[in-house]
Design a protein around this motif. Sequence first.
Motif, PDB file in Angstrom:
ATOM      1  N   LEU A  95      -8.074  -1.539  -9.452  1.00 62.47           N
ATOM      2  CA  LEU A  95      -7.892  -3.226  -9.490  1.00 62.47           C
ATOM      3  C   LEU A  95      -9.278  -3.599 -10.473  1.00 62.47           C
ATOM      4  O   LEU A  95      -8.956  -5.448 -11.150  1.00 62.47           O
ATOM      5  CB  LEU A  95      -8.311  -3.710  -8.397  1.00 62.47           C
ATOM      6  CG  LEU A  95      -7.330  -3.652  -7.183  1.00 62.47           C
ATOM      7  CD1 LEU A  95      -6.993  -4.183  -6.200  1.00 62.47           C
ATOM      8  CD2 LEU A  95      -5.437  -3.394  -7.521  1.00 62.47           C
ATOM      9  N   ILE A 135       1.872   2.132  -3.572  1.00 57.23           N
ATOM     10  CA  ILE A 135       1.104   2.507  -4.566  1.00 57.23           C
ATOM     11  C   ILE A 135       0.352   3.902  -3.572  1.00 57.23           C
ATOM     12  O   ILE A 135       0.310   4.672  -4.363  1.00 57.23           O
ATOM     13  CB  ILE A 135      -0.468   1.541  -4.414  1.00 57.23           C
ATOM     14  CG1 ILE A 135      -0.353   0.661  -5.220  1.00 57.23           C
ATOM     15  CG2 ILE A 135      -1.590   1.634  -4.827  1.00 57.23           C
ATOM     16  CD1 ILE A 135      -1.469  -0.810  -4.873  1.00 57.23           C
ATOM     17  N   LEU A 179      -8.847   2.634  -4.320  1.00 63.73           N
ATOM     18  CA  LEU A 179      -7.685   1.330  -4.854  1.00 63.73           C
ATOM     19  C   LEU A 179      -8.714   0.074  -5.733  1.00 63.73           C
ATOM     20  O   LEU A 179      -8.184  -0.559  -6.647  1.00 63.73           O
ATOM     21  CB  LEU A 179      -6.921   0.831  -3.721  1.00 63.73           C
ATOM     22  CG  LEU A 179      -5.885  -0.605  -4.083  1.00 63.73           C
ATOM     23  CD1 LEU A 179      -4.664   0.215  -4.528  1.00 63.73           C
ATOM     24  CD2 LEU A 179      -5.313  -1.167  -2.644  1.00 63.73           C
ATOM     25  N   PHE A 203       4.290  -7.027 -10.756  1.00 64.32           N
ATOM     26  CA  PHE A 203       3.229  -5.978  -9.658  1.00 64.32           C
ATOM     27  C   PHE A 203       2.056  -6.588  -9.369  1.00 64.32           C
ATOM     28  O   PHE A 203       1.046  -5.485  -9.566  1.00 64.32           O
ATOM     29  CB  PHE A 203       4.081  -4.867  -9.098  1.00 64.32           C
ATOM     30  CG  PHE A 203       3.073  -4.401  -7.856  1.00 64.32           C
ATOM     31  CD1 PHE A 203       2.552  -4.686  -6.991  1.00 64.32           C
ATOM     32  CD2 PHE A 203       3.321  -2.155  -7.697  1.00 64.32           C
ATOM     33  CE1 PHE A 203       2.792  -3.707  -5.665  1.00 64.32           C
ATOM     34  CE2 PHE A 203       2.652  -1.787  -6.618  1.00 64.32           C
ATOM     35  CZ  PHE A 203       2.557  -2.218  -5.550  1.00 64.32           C
ATOM     36  N   LEU A 204       2.074  -7.935  -8.556  1.00 63.18           N
ATOM     37  CA  LEU A 204       0.731  -8.270  -9.365  1.00 63.18           C
ATOM     38  C   LEU A 204      -0.336  -7.457  -8.826  1.00 63.18           C
ATOM     39  O   LEU A 204      -1.327  -7.904  -9.074  1.00 63.18           O
ATOM     40  CB  LEU A 204       0.874  -9.908  -8.303  1.00 63.18           C
ATOM     41  CG  LEU A 204       1.018 -11.222  -9.693  1.00 63.18           C
ATOM     42  CD1 LEU A 204       1.256 -12.603  -8.876  1.00 63.18           C
ATOM     43  CD2 LEU A 204       0.640 -10.822 -10.926  1.00 63.18           C
ATOM     44  N   GLU A 205      -0.202  -6.722  -7.558  1.00 62.45           N
ATOM     45  CA  GLU A 205      -1.571  -6.842  -6.306  1.00 62.45           C
ATOM     46  C   GLU A 205      -2.003  -5.951  -8.045  1.00 62.45           C
ATOM     47  O   GLU A 205      -3.281  -4.574  -7.872  1.00 62.45           O
ATOM     48  CB  GLU A 205      -1.268  -6.115  -5.219  1.00 62.45           C
ATOM     49  CG  GLU A 205      -2.376  -5.264  -4.295  1.00 62.45           C
ATOM     50  CD  GLU A 205      -1.713  -5.057  -3.025  1.00 62.45           C
ATOM     51  OE1 GLU A 205      -1.072  -5.105  -2.857  1.00 62.45           O
ATOM     52  OE2 GLU A 205      -2.575  -3.515  -3.084  1.00 62.45           O
ATOM     53  N   ALA A 206      -1.256  -4.948  -8.444  1.00 62.99           N
ATOM     54  CA  ALA A 206      -1.492  -3.518  -9.272  1.00 62.99           C
ATOM     55  C   ALA A 206      -1.549  -4.142 -10.406  1.00 62.99           C
ATOM     56  O   ALA A 206      -2.353  -3.136 -10.822  1.00 62.99           O
ATOM     57  CB  ALA A 206      -0.900  -2.710  -8.721  1.00 62.99           C
ATOM     58  N   SER A 207      -0.975  -5.278 -10.508  1.00 60.00           N
ATOM     59  CA  SER A 207      -1.079  -5.310 -12.428  1.00 60.00           C
ATOM     60  C   SER A 207      -1.287  -6.686 -12.985  1.00 60.00           C
ATOM     61  O   SER A 207      -0.652  -7.205 -12.315  1.00 60.00           O
ATOM     62  CB  SER A 207      -0.254  -4.649 -13.277  1.00 60.00           C
ATOM     63  OG  SER A 207      -0.132  -5.344 -14.371  1.00 60.00           O
ATOM     64  N   SER A 208      -2.010  -7.059 -13.524  1.00 58.83           N
ATOM     65  CA  SER A 208      -2.092  -8.810 -14.049  1.00 58.83           C
ATOM     66  C   SER A 208      -0.753  -8.899 -15.186  1.00 58.83           C
ATOM     67  O   SER A 208      -0.506  -9.571 -16.025  1.00 58.83           O
ATOM     68  CB  SER A 208      -3.782  -8.834 -14.652  1.00 58.83           C
ATOM     69  OG  SER A 208      -3.738  -7.945 -15.313  1.00 58.83           O
ATOM     70  N   SER A 250      -4.060  -2.804 -16.489  1.00 56.85           N
ATOM     71  CA  SER A 250      -3.766  -1.773 -15.238  1.00 56.85           C
ATOM     72  C   SER A 250      -4.745  -0.266 -15.627  1.00 56.85           C
ATOM     73  O   SER A 250      -4.781   0.313 -16.581  1.00 56.85           O
ATOM     74  CB  SER A 250      -2.564  -1.121 -14.861  1.00 56.85           C
ATOM     75  OG  SER A 250      -1.680  -0.606 -15.902  1.00 56.85           O
ATOM     76  N   GLN A 263       1.375  -1.166  -0.297  1.00 53.11           N
ATOM     77  CA  GLN A 263       0.243   0.223   0.173  1.00 53.11           C
ATOM     78  C   GLN A 263       0.831   1.579  -0.242  1.00 53.11           C
ATOM     79  O   GLN A 263       0.621   2.697  -0.516  1.00 53.11           O
ATOM     80  CB  GLN A 263      -1.332   0.092   0.936  1.00 53.11           C
ATOM     81  CG  GLN A 263      -1.747  -0.534   1.621  1.00 53.11           C
ATOM     82  CD  GLN A 263      -3.160  -0.847   0.617  1.00 53.11           C
ATOM     83  OE1 GLN A 263      -3.637   0.208  -0.007  1.00 53.11           O
ATOM     84  NE2 GLN A 263      -2.734  -1.763  -0.511  1.00 53.11           N
ATOM     85  N   ARG A 298      -3.938  -8.498  -9.467  1.00 53.80           N
ATOM     86  CA  ARG A 298      -5.191  -7.387  -9.021  1.00 53.80           C
ATOM     87  C   ARG A 298      -6.380  -7.611  -7.738  1.00 53.80           C
ATOM     88  O   ARG A 298      -6.894  -7.856  -7.797  1.00 53.80           O
ATOM     89  CB  ARG A 298      -5.901  -6.802 -10.127  1.00 53.80           C
ATOM     90  CG  ARG A 298      -5.034  -5.948 -10.727  1.00 53.80           C
ATOM     91  CD  ARG A 298      -5.739  -5.301 -12.003  1.00 53.80           C
ATOM     92  NE  ARG A 298      -6.029  -5.568 -12.870  1.00 53.80           N
ATOM     93  CZ  ARG A 298      -6.838  -6.014 -14.116  1.00 53.80           C
ATOM     94  NH1 ARG A 298      -7.878  -5.597 -13.254  1.00 53.80           N
ATOM     95  NH2 ARG A 298      -6.927  -7.047 -15.176  1.00 53.80           N
TER      96      ARG A 298
END
Lengths: 260, 432
Positions: free
Chosen positions: B116, A26, B111, A44-49, B126, A23, B16
Amino acid sequence: MSGEKNKVRLAVFKLTSCSGCQQQIIDLGDQLLALLDRIEIAYFLEASSDAKPGPYDVALVEGSVSTPHEEELVKKIRENSRIVVSVGSCATYGGIQALRNWMDFEEVKKAVYEKPELIEALEKSRPVSDFIDVDYAIGGCPANKLQLLSVLKQVLIGRRVYQRGEGLCQECKRKGNVCVVVAKGQPCLGPITREGCGALCPSYGRGCYGCFGPMVDPQPGALARRFEDLGLSREEAALRIRSITSWSEPVRRFLEKYER
Amino acid sequence: MSGEKSFEIKVDQLARVEGEGGVWVKVRDGRIDYVEVNIFEPPRFFEAFLKGRIYLEAPDLTARICGICPLAYVMAASRAMEKILGIEASEESNKLRKIAFYGEWIESHVLHFAFLHAPDFLGKHSIFEIAEEHPQFLRDAIAVRDWGNRAIEIVGGRPVHPVGFRVGGLHRIIKRRELDPLLKNFDEIEKMGRRLLEFVLSLPIPEVSYDMAFMSLKGEREYPILEGVVSNNLGEEFPEDDFEKHVIVEQKRYSNALHYRLRSGKPYITGPLARFNLNYGLLAPEVKSVLEESGFKPPLKNTYQSIIARAAETYHAILEIGRLIGEYREPDKAYEEAEVRAGEAAAIVEAPRGMLYHRYRIDGDGRILYANIVPPTAQNYAAMEEDILKVGDLILRKPREEAQKLVETTIRNYDPCISCSVHMIRLRIIEE
């Protein structure tokens, strides 16, 4: 390299953690966007696939190592990355979940799961540096985003990263806070804790709980004696010190002796 | 789908989402026959190491379960402990709690819906790809999210794992003027919140409609966030202390998180979609007018539309923070003191992702003997799996690659916080 030309390839990995340090990345918001002409966010898996394979120039690792899978993963991260940075108190010290390291693991599993045999986890939650060489470590629960940004920028210009290691008390004094130990008789971990949060807890009139981890050359024994002088029992003093960064080496070594 | 009758869709690691999870869908004879949402986020055993800690530590320790919604944990733990001790935070403390907590809704919702989830509806990887065509969307999302974080920071010291809150209220008195920075650009932020909602309403969101069970807190005069009775669309209403009597729980072989259902065995949905459908009348009039100007009428019909609920709640949260700051009067003490006494109590708050349940038992010295924490995402797993079965036709009409993406989107509709759900597995501490 498969990446965009002349950009530093950045990867962000998550191990055992709350995602709070990601976080912070981000939350850099505009400050992160401003770096995007210098940095390629490759993984950066949490932000982009759009997850791109290594090698990476910089790997930011959040979270402690607490499963056999993560033990393998950190080794791969090391092989694939020029610079590895442990971000936050989980990656750097083993995290709050290392509080279970002080307990019998079979009992811990049974306390939480009806079928403990289905749970795959290492007996202890440990810092990344127990398994691989880490180039830079940033403590904090969560890591301070400006400290993180500072490390990133220093890496970008190719400089050897400088980090301060002074204690929280210095930061607290500079802020002009009234000392909560002296004025209120409250136990505070400030005297053994690394600066970086802005001495937040004392600014709210409460004692520090040590979430940034130990400063350089801390003296937990002297602090424990001070806590006893404030009227805490040995067991209560130990409980205060056995907090979010209890598995950091100086704290752990102290507690092992003190509680015996 | 290209003539194949039996095959599998397997996503090993969902992107995501907050945390680590995968999904596995088996198709047999042209129908989805089995769905498994697989959670491999490592367990953290919070409930085990909470035992023996001091009751005052519960808010700060449990906050570490989730870096996206730490305040929800702070609020639920504080309120449960206050009930045990027989105290209530003052009205002014509650205003500050709500200002910060709504800040967390904004931070978490933006967020999710902007960074996501929105990419799914536009076929992007993204938000940065969306920004190539819609730069304003990214600018608004960042500015509004920063403002939400600022609300948490001003009241609590920092956005992630704030330190200003405690059992009984706050650690220090917050001066009225400290809140001023939030009002400085309020009009601009309000406009951005409205624009974000309008953008979301313009997305191509699937229109399918199916039967769902919802459960959330129900507000009396205000949209629910800190407290309320539990209600669902099956006509049930009960107090928060009775929560465990109304749900059943199971541990799955393939998941480190527990699964929850209603007593009848029916999965239920908690979160923005449930809150929105059960409390629509309590949303700020400005929010309702944007929705209705776009020809939009509640209830929301499917979980893809949860993105609408998140954007609507974000706009509502901005307006509420503005209103609460206007009503805030500096109190003469920061928190209520209490005599420590043994006892047990539960509290439910509305985390951004839905109902978060905490129950504690403490002894006469204030040591925690037992803790049971049920995060919203764990409550949603059974519904997620059923949801994929329900939208099976929609998924199976697509070519393989798109079908996989739609499966992922369906999971993402729930904004799963995998970190939370696995860390807070049911705790049964055996008392000595």
